[in-house]
Design a protein around this motif. Structure first.
Motif, PDB file in Angstrom:
ATOM      1  N   LEU A 168       0.401  -1.159  -0.210  1.00  0.00           N
ATOM      2  CA  LEU A 168       0.010  -0.008   0.170  1.00  0.00           C
ATOM      3  C   LEU A 168       0.954   1.308  -0.443  1.00  0.00           C
ATOM      4  O   LEU A 168       0.073   1.827   0.462  1.00  0.00           O
ATOM      5  N   SER A 169       1.973   1.170  -0.320  1.00  0.00           N
ATOM      6  CA  SER A 169       2.637   2.343  -0.936  1.00  0.00           C
ATOM      7  C   SER A 169       2.400   3.145  -1.582  1.00  0.00           C
ATOM      8  O   SER A 169       1.875   3.118  -2.447  1.00  0.00           O
ATOM      9  N   ARG A 170       2.512   4.692  -1.039  1.00  0.00           N
ATOM     10  CA  ARG A 170       1.945   5.220  -1.963  1.00  0.00           C
ATOM     11  C   ARG A 170       0.765   5.875  -1.372  1.00  0.00           C
ATOM     12  O   ARG A 170       0.316   6.491  -2.416  1.00  0.00           O
ATOM     13  N   GLU A 171      -0.038   5.221  -1.021  1.00  0.00           N
ATOM     14  CA  GLU A 171      -1.130   5.700  -0.626  1.00  0.00           C
ATOM     15  C   GLU A 171      -1.099   6.479   0.197  1.00  0.00           C
ATOM     16  O   GLU A 171      -0.884   6.889   1.312  1.00  0.00           O
ATOM     17  N   PRO A 172      -2.706   7.599  -0.132  1.00  0.00           N
ATOM     18  CA  PRO A 172      -3.649   9.103   0.915  1.00  0.00           C
ATOM     19  C   PRO A 172      -3.131   8.500   1.982  1.00  0.00           C
ATOM     20  O   PRO A 172      -4.787   8.601   2.409  1.00  0.00           O
ATOM     21  N   ILE A 173      -3.357   7.384   2.911  1.00  0.00           N
ATOM     22  CA  ILE A 173      -3.548   7.215   4.101  1.00  0.00           C
ATOM     23  C   ILE A 173      -3.426   8.146   5.371  1.00  0.00           C
ATOM     24  O   ILE A 173      -2.057   8.045   5.849  1.00  0.00           O
ATOM     25  N   ILE A 174      -4.379   8.708   5.994  1.00  0.00           N
ATOM     26  CA  ILE A 174      -3.584   9.642   6.850  1.00  0.00           C
ATOM     27  C   ILE A 174      -4.481   8.778   8.436  1.00  0.00           C
ATOM     28  O   ILE A 174      -3.544   9.200   9.478  1.00  0.00           O
ATOM     29  N   GLY A 175      -4.444   8.232   8.658  1.00  0.00           N
ATOM     30  CA  GLY A 175      -4.637   7.973  10.112  1.00  0.00           C
ATOM     31  C   GLY A 175      -5.843   6.502  10.106  1.00  0.00           C
ATOM     32  O   GLY A 175      -6.337   5.298   8.926  1.00  0.00           O
ATOM     33  N   GLY A 176      -6.069   5.485  11.123  1.00  0.00           N
ATOM     34  CA  GLY A 176      -6.601   5.067  11.289  1.00  0.00           C
ATOM     35  C   GLY A 176      -5.913   2.728  11.442  1.00  0.00           C
ATOM     36  O   GLY A 176      -6.934   2.019  10.956  1.00  0.00           O
ATOM     37  N   LEU A 177      -4.601   3.237  10.991  1.00  0.00           N
ATOM     38  CA  LEU A 177      -3.768   2.263  11.378  1.00  0.00           C
ATOM     39  C   LEU A 177      -3.816   1.521  12.524  1.00  0.00           C
ATOM     40  O   LEU A 177      -4.028   0.371  12.306  1.00  0.00           O
TER      41      LEU A 177
ATOM     42  N   SER B  20       4.933  -9.901   4.079  1.00  0.00           N
ATOM     43  CA  SER B  20       5.674  -8.725   2.487  1.00  0.00           C
ATOM     44  C   SER B  20       4.782  -7.857   3.419  1.00  0.00           C
ATOM     45  O   SER B  20       3.440  -7.833   3.122  1.00  0.00           O
ATOM     46  N   LEU B  21       4.901  -6.474   3.763  1.00  0.00           N
ATOM     47  CA  LEU B  21       4.417  -5.465   4.114  1.00  0.00           C
ATOM     48  C   LEU B  21       4.942  -4.279   3.693  1.00  0.00           C
ATOM     49  O   LEU B  21       6.170  -3.762   4.821  1.00  0.00           O
ATOM     50  N   ASN B  22       4.119  -3.098   2.829  1.00  0.00           N
ATOM     51  CA  ASN B  22       4.596  -2.147   2.273  1.00  0.00           C
ATOM     52  C   ASN B  22       3.941  -1.403   2.698  1.00  0.00           C
ATOM     53  O   ASN B  22       2.636  -0.969   2.276  1.00  0.00           O
ATOM     54  N   LEU B  23       4.223   0.009   3.554  1.00  0.00           N
ATOM     55  CA  LEU B  23       3.283   1.261   4.097  1.00  0.00           C
ATOM     56  C   LEU B  23       4.141   1.887   3.798  1.00  0.00           C
ATOM     57  O   LEU B  23       3.856   3.347   4.625  1.00  0.00           O
ATOM     58  N   GLY B  24       5.045   2.325   3.272  1.00  0.00           N
ATOM     59  CA  GLY B  24       6.233   3.572   2.219  1.00  0.00           C
ATOM     60  C   GLY B  24       5.798   4.370   1.572  1.00  0.00           C
ATOM     61  O   GLY B  24       4.991   4.185   1.421  1.00  0.00           O
ATOM     62  N   PHE B  25       6.155   5.212   2.684  1.00  0.00           N
ATOM     63  CA  PHE B  25       5.276   6.978   1.218  1.00  0.00           C
ATOM     64  C   PHE B  25       4.011   7.617   1.603  1.00  0.00           C
ATOM     65  O   PHE B  25       3.702   7.078   0.473  1.00  0.00           O
ATOM     66  N   THR B  26       3.486   6.342   2.704  1.00  0.00           N
ATOM     67  CA  THR B  26       2.089   6.910   3.107  1.00  0.00           C
ATOM     68  C   THR B  26       2.128   8.521   4.017  1.00  0.00           C
ATOM     69  O   THR B  26       2.830   8.766   3.607  1.00  0.00           O
ATOM     70  N   LEU B  27       1.479   8.453   4.542  1.00  0.00           N
ATOM     71  CA  LEU B  27       0.654  10.432   5.142  1.00  0.00           C
ATOM     72  C   LEU B  27       0.351   9.246   6.966  1.00  0.00           C
ATOM     73  O   LEU B  27      -0.457  10.226   7.100  1.00  0.00           O
ATOM     74  N   PHE B  28       1.036   8.878   7.502  1.00  0.00           N
ATOM     75  CA  PHE B  28       0.747   8.647   8.916  1.00  0.00           C
ATOM     76  C   PHE B  28       1.444   9.928   9.685  1.00  0.00           C
ATOM     77  O   PHE B  28       2.034   9.484  10.185  1.00  0.00           O
ATOM     78  N   SER B  29       0.589  10.999   9.474  1.00  0.00           N
ATOM     79  CA  SER B  29       1.547  12.357   9.759  1.00  0.00           C
ATOM     80  C   SER B  29       1.761  11.918  11.376  1.00  0.00           C
ATOM     81  O   SER B  29       0.027  12.500  12.012  1.00  0.00           O
TER      82      SER B  29
END
Length: 995
Positions: free
Chosen positions: A76-85, A99-108
């Motif tokens: 899910l890399s580069r998906e515009p996810i900002i919350g809920g993880l 394999s789990l890829n959450l790179g470059f998402t938006l969990f700021s």
């Protein structure tokens, strides 16, 4: 990452079975828990997760399954996810996930959830640059099957918001790791700690820890990781240690990046000879020494980055053996000698930067480097011609930087014909002859051409203007071009210059271009932001002309005459100074609504300052100095100072009347120079509103009344000149409430000031008491920044040396001087003046001061000019004056000093005229029988009239000059000797002190 690609090509099989229903349910549950950003781009993966697209979740974008239909890979890399993880229970229940890829998402702004530890089968975890903060949970270390871990953070404002407090505890169970990426994660570990922690990872192949706050040294523990192939530790400023030689024993080493780590010592040559090494980056380590070894033919080196290091020596001829070398940057090092001709063998070169070294000799042939895109050999000592370089073979070249060398000969036409060349910099060489004409080059992509600072001559080729149609910047300044006209070797009609629509910067300054400025040049003006024709021999503007769109126009230092040209309201910067203009159009202000800088200084302007200048409401700088303007100063120039006006310079005219007392309550003036006019009356009290005032020069006018104590709030004041007016009274202000801590130059000479010098007021001059000495690179000058700080107006000061005025164009920020000469000050010289440790020049001559010379003057450690002549000082010359090692000008003449002149090399080096007129003074350089001379035989002091003698200072600081000593009377009566003397002073000033 080749390793990752190969590894996961095996790990995540492309043959997948039908998705099991529980797996699909978990994926949808996870999707529904995520919060997507509304401001970002539409999701390219999650938006397709539904039965409408496919009932088989194994076909969903970003999902990989095994043959049994279990989800084993999730990208899910580069998906515009900002919350809920943290609430994504469906994710944490995917027990088969490898394999789990959450790179470059938006969990700021959230922490990495510890529940990720539930995914015990993970071999690949990528959470890089996703905005996570705080400590990385220790639970991650329970994922013992991890082969690749990437938790790299993206620093914000230079700071990271992720950290690991105990690296050893975090890594001790992750023994299967082959790749570890913790870039921008704060580890705060010493060399022993982090190297020991990494020793728990015997299979580690890729290590990336850039900007992790690591400190050195690189410990021997790291030597145990013999499988390492890539070591990336840049931007760890605390490493600050030598590079260990054991790195050369890593037989699989392909990449070593230690850039900007403050490395020290000598770099081991053996590392450069590791046969598998492909990339070496040691950049920005100025204390790291080294040289290049012999390179064997089997080297794999592709990228050699050494810029900003202390590497030195010559380039070995064996550099030609590096057949794989594509990128080499050894700029800003200390390499010497010729560039080896074997460089011609490097057929794969793409980027070559040898700039800012000491290479000499000719440029070797690079014709076989067909892929070369960037070539920078600037700032060296290269010589010879470049005609024989096969430029036409470099069909991929984009940038050629050969400036700041000693290359000579003609510039080859083939350079202008390269189809991909975007930037050509050949400035500051010795190229000569005429530029070639070329045609049919409309396909040229060149956008930056700099040929300045050479010896090019003849007419400027027409083809530059209309064939190179993509040019943005053209600089032909500082050559010997003689004509600016549409001249061509082949007759043709005037080209359609509107096609040349992209040129934004044109600099033809400092040539020998004469005649008129052709009106076709304004056809560029639609996009022309900068036009500089200064320092030429131009006489007029061809009619008709219309300066339409030029933003910055510089025509100064030519021979232009007549009326000042009208300009466009879009022209924000106009410099017409140092020409022969005689008149200002009465309505010129109507065309200056957008003008920020306007200078017509040093012309022959007559008449009045037009009232229309009041329409120019955006002035930051207005300089009409050194003309013959008369009449009064328009009131608006004072009242408009509340808006943008920071500099008003009207010095050296014939302006009369009084200065308006309508300075607004909010005044932006920083520099006000009205020196050398006929202004009279009182200095307006409303100037007190100008609290940012740095320079106030009202010298050589007819101002009268009292010392302007009302400027007490101008705490930024650095220069105050009231010289040669009719001021009178005491300079001690009521309640001593004047404090100018930054004042460094004060000139009150030739007025009628009287009374005693106030001790309390003198002690508020803090700048005088702070001794500073700075090297040339640290020196700053008094200046006013405008146009966003990209332009600067230089403060100038006029000094008088034996009735000769010298304009000093740069005033150093460390120079301090006091001139109270030719007044009626009385009483003793305050002992407190001996605390002025930064003072370079002091002139108290031609007053009625009494008492002795303060012994504290021996503390004036920077003083170079001291003039106390023509007072009533008595007593002995203080012995501490003999310790003033920098004192080069001394005048104590015509006082009542007695006793023997203290013995020192310094005091005996001055002329007897420095001591004459003191009947009780004796000893060298005076004759020993000086005391026997009767009073009647003593020479009378010369008249204090400024027409006969001018007590003068000499420059005692870089960038600034002040006159010195009392003139020797025989020199005053010889025109020939006077000229020699004035020339000598001028040469002495600028040879020693000018910057």
């Amino acid at each position: 990452m080749p390793f990752l690609a190969n590894y996961f090509g095996i790990l995540v099989t492309l043959v997948s079975g039908q998705c099991q229903s529980d797996q699909q349910s978990l994926l949808l549950q996870m999707k529904n828990s995520f919060i997507l950003s509304k401001d970002s781009i539409t999701s390219t993966k999650l938006s397709q997760w539904s039965s409408h697209h496919s009932s088989d979740c194994c076909d969903w974008n970003g999902v990989d399954c095994d043959e049994a239909g279990h989800v084993i890979g999730l990208d899910l890399s580069r998906e515009p996810i900002i919350g809920g993880l943290e609430n994504a229970t469906g994710l944490f229940s995917l027990q088969y996930l490898r394999s789990l890829n959450l790179g470059f998402t938006l969990f700021s702004g959230i922490q990495i959830p510890s529940r990720l530890a539930n995914l015990t089968n993970l071999t690949y975890l990528n959470l890089s640059q996703s905005g996570f903060i705080q400590d990385i949970p220790i639970e991650i270390s329970s994922l013992t099957r991890l082969v690749t871990l990437d938790l790299s953070a993206e620093p914000s404002g230079g700071f990271s918001f992720l950290e690991i407090s105990n690296l050893s505890l975090f890594l001790q169970n992750l023994t299967e790791l082959r790749e570890l990426h913790l870039d921008n994660v704060d580890l705060f570990a010493s060399g022993t700690d982090w190297c020991k922690a990494l020793s728990f990872l015997p299979n580690l192949q890729v290590l990336s820890l850039s900007r992790c706050e690591l400190s050195g040294p690189i410990n021997q523990y790291l030597a145990n990781l013999r499988s390492l192939s890539a070591i990336r530790l840049p931007n760890n400023y605390g490493l600050s240690s030598p590079v260990p030689e054991f790195l050369a024993n890593f037989s699989h080493l392909t990449a070593l990046d230690l850039g900007d780590c403050q490395l020290q010592g000598k770099f081991p040559e053996k590392i450069l000879q590791v046969p598998t090494l492909e990339t070496l980056d040691l950049s920005d380590n100025p204390s790291l020494q080294g040289s290049l070894p012999h390179f064997p033919k089997n080297s794999s080196l592709r990228n050699l980055i050494l810029f900003g290091t202390g590497f030195s020596g010559t380039l070995p001829n064996s550099i030609g053996n590096l057949e794989n070398l594509a990128n080499v940057d050894i700029s800003s090092c200390n390499f010497t000698g010729p560039i080896p001709t074997s460089m011609a063998n490097l057929t794969r070169l793409f980027h070559l930067d040898f700039s800012s070294n000491h290479f000499s000799g000719p440029i070797p042939s690079l014709g076989l480097s067909r892929n070369l895109s960037y070539l920078d050999l600037s700032s060296n000592d290269l010589t010879g011609r470049i005609l024989f370089t096969p430029w036409e073979q470099l069909l991929n070249i984009k940038y050629v930087h050969l400036n700041y060398n000693s290359l000579s000969g003609s510039i080859p036409r083939s350079l202008f014909l390269l189809p991909t060349l975007e930037m050509l910099l050949l400035s500051t060489n010795q190229f000569e002859n005429q530029l070639p004409e070329f045609s049919n080059e409309s396909s040229s992509v060149m956008n930056f051409l700099d040929l300045s600072g050479n010896r090019l001559e003849g007419p400027i080729p027409i083809s530059i203007f209309f064939e190179l149609r993509n040019l943005l910047t053209l600089d032909l300044s500082s050559n010997k071009f003689s004509r600016l006209k549409l001249a061509s070797s082949k007759p043709r009609g005037t080209p359609n210059l509107n096609k040349q629509s992209k040129l934004s910067s044109l600099d033809l300054s400092d040539n020998q271009i004469s005649g008129e400025i052709p009106n076709w040049i304004w056809e560029f003006s639609a996009n022309l932001v900068f036009l500089n024709l200064s320092h030429n021999l131009l006489e007029s503007l061809q009619e008709p002309y219309f300066i339409a769109g030029v933003g910055l126009l510089d025509l100064h230092s030519n021979e232009l005459q007549g009326s000042i040209p009208y300009m466009s309201p879009n022209t924000s910067y106009m410099d017409y100074s140092n020409n022969n203009f005689t008149t200002i159009p009465a309505d010129i202000g109507n065309f200056m609504s957008g003008t920020i800088f306007f200078s017509a200084a040093n012309n022959s302007l007559t008449g009045v300052i037009p009232q229309s200048v009041c329409n120019a409401t955006y002035f930051s700088v207005l300089d009409l100095s050194n003309n013959s303007l008369s009449g009064t100063i328009p009131t608006c120039l004072i009242t408009n100072s509340s808006r943008t006006l920071g500099v008003l310079n009207l010095r050296g005219n014939s302006l009369n009347g009084t200065l308006s007392d309508r300075v607004p309550g909010i005044c932006g003036l920083q520099i006000l120079d009205l020196n050398g006019n006929q202004l009279e009356g009182m200095v307006p009290k409303s100037l007190a509103n100008c609290k940012m005032l740095q320079v106030l020069d009202l010298g050589n006018n007819n101002f009268s009344k009292k010392f302007p104590c009302w400027l007490k709030n101008a705490s930024s004041l650095q220069v105050l000149v009231l010289r040669s007016n009719n001021f009178s009274g005491n300079i001690s202000c009521p309640r001593n409430n004047v404090s100018w801590p930054l004042l460094q130059i004060i000139d009150l000479a030739s007025n009628k000031f009287s009374g005693r010098l106030s001790k309390k007021w003198l002690l508020t001059l803090e700048k005088m008491m702070n001794a500073e000495t700075k090297s040339g690179s640290e020196l700053k000058h008094l200046q006013y920044g405008f146009m966003g700080g990209y332009q600067f107006y230089q403060v100038t000061v006029t000094v008088t040396v034996k009735s000769v005025e010298i304009l000093v164009r740069k005033v150093s920020n460390i120079f301090t001087s006091i001139d109270f000469s030719s007044n009626n000050f009385e009483g003793p010289i305050p002992e407190e003046m001996g605390r002025f440790k930064s003072l370079y020049a002091l002139n108290l001559s031609q007053n009625v001061l009494t008492g002795s010379i303060p012994s504290s003057f021996g503390n004036l450690e920077q003083i170079e000019s001291l003039d106390l002549s023509m007072n009533n000082l008595s007593g002995k010359i203080p012995a501490p004056l003999a310790n003033l090692n920098f004192l080069s000008v001394l005048n104590l003449s015509y006082n009542n000093l007695v006793g023997k002149i203290p013995t020192s090399t310094q005091l005996q080096s001055f002329s007897p005229t420095s001591y004459e007129g003191n009947k009780g003074l004796y000893g060298p350089p005076l004759t020993n029988d000086s005391q026997t001379h009767s009073p009647e035989l003593q020479a009378s002091p010369p008249s204090a009239s400024s027409d006969e003698i001018d007590s003068f200072f000499v420059v005692m600081s870089i960038g600034f000059a002040v006159g010195f000593g009392a003139a020797v009377s025989p020199l005053m009566f010889s025109v020939k000797v006077n000229k020699w003397y004035n020339d000598l002073i001028y040469k002495f000033i600028y040879r020693r002190f000018a910057v």
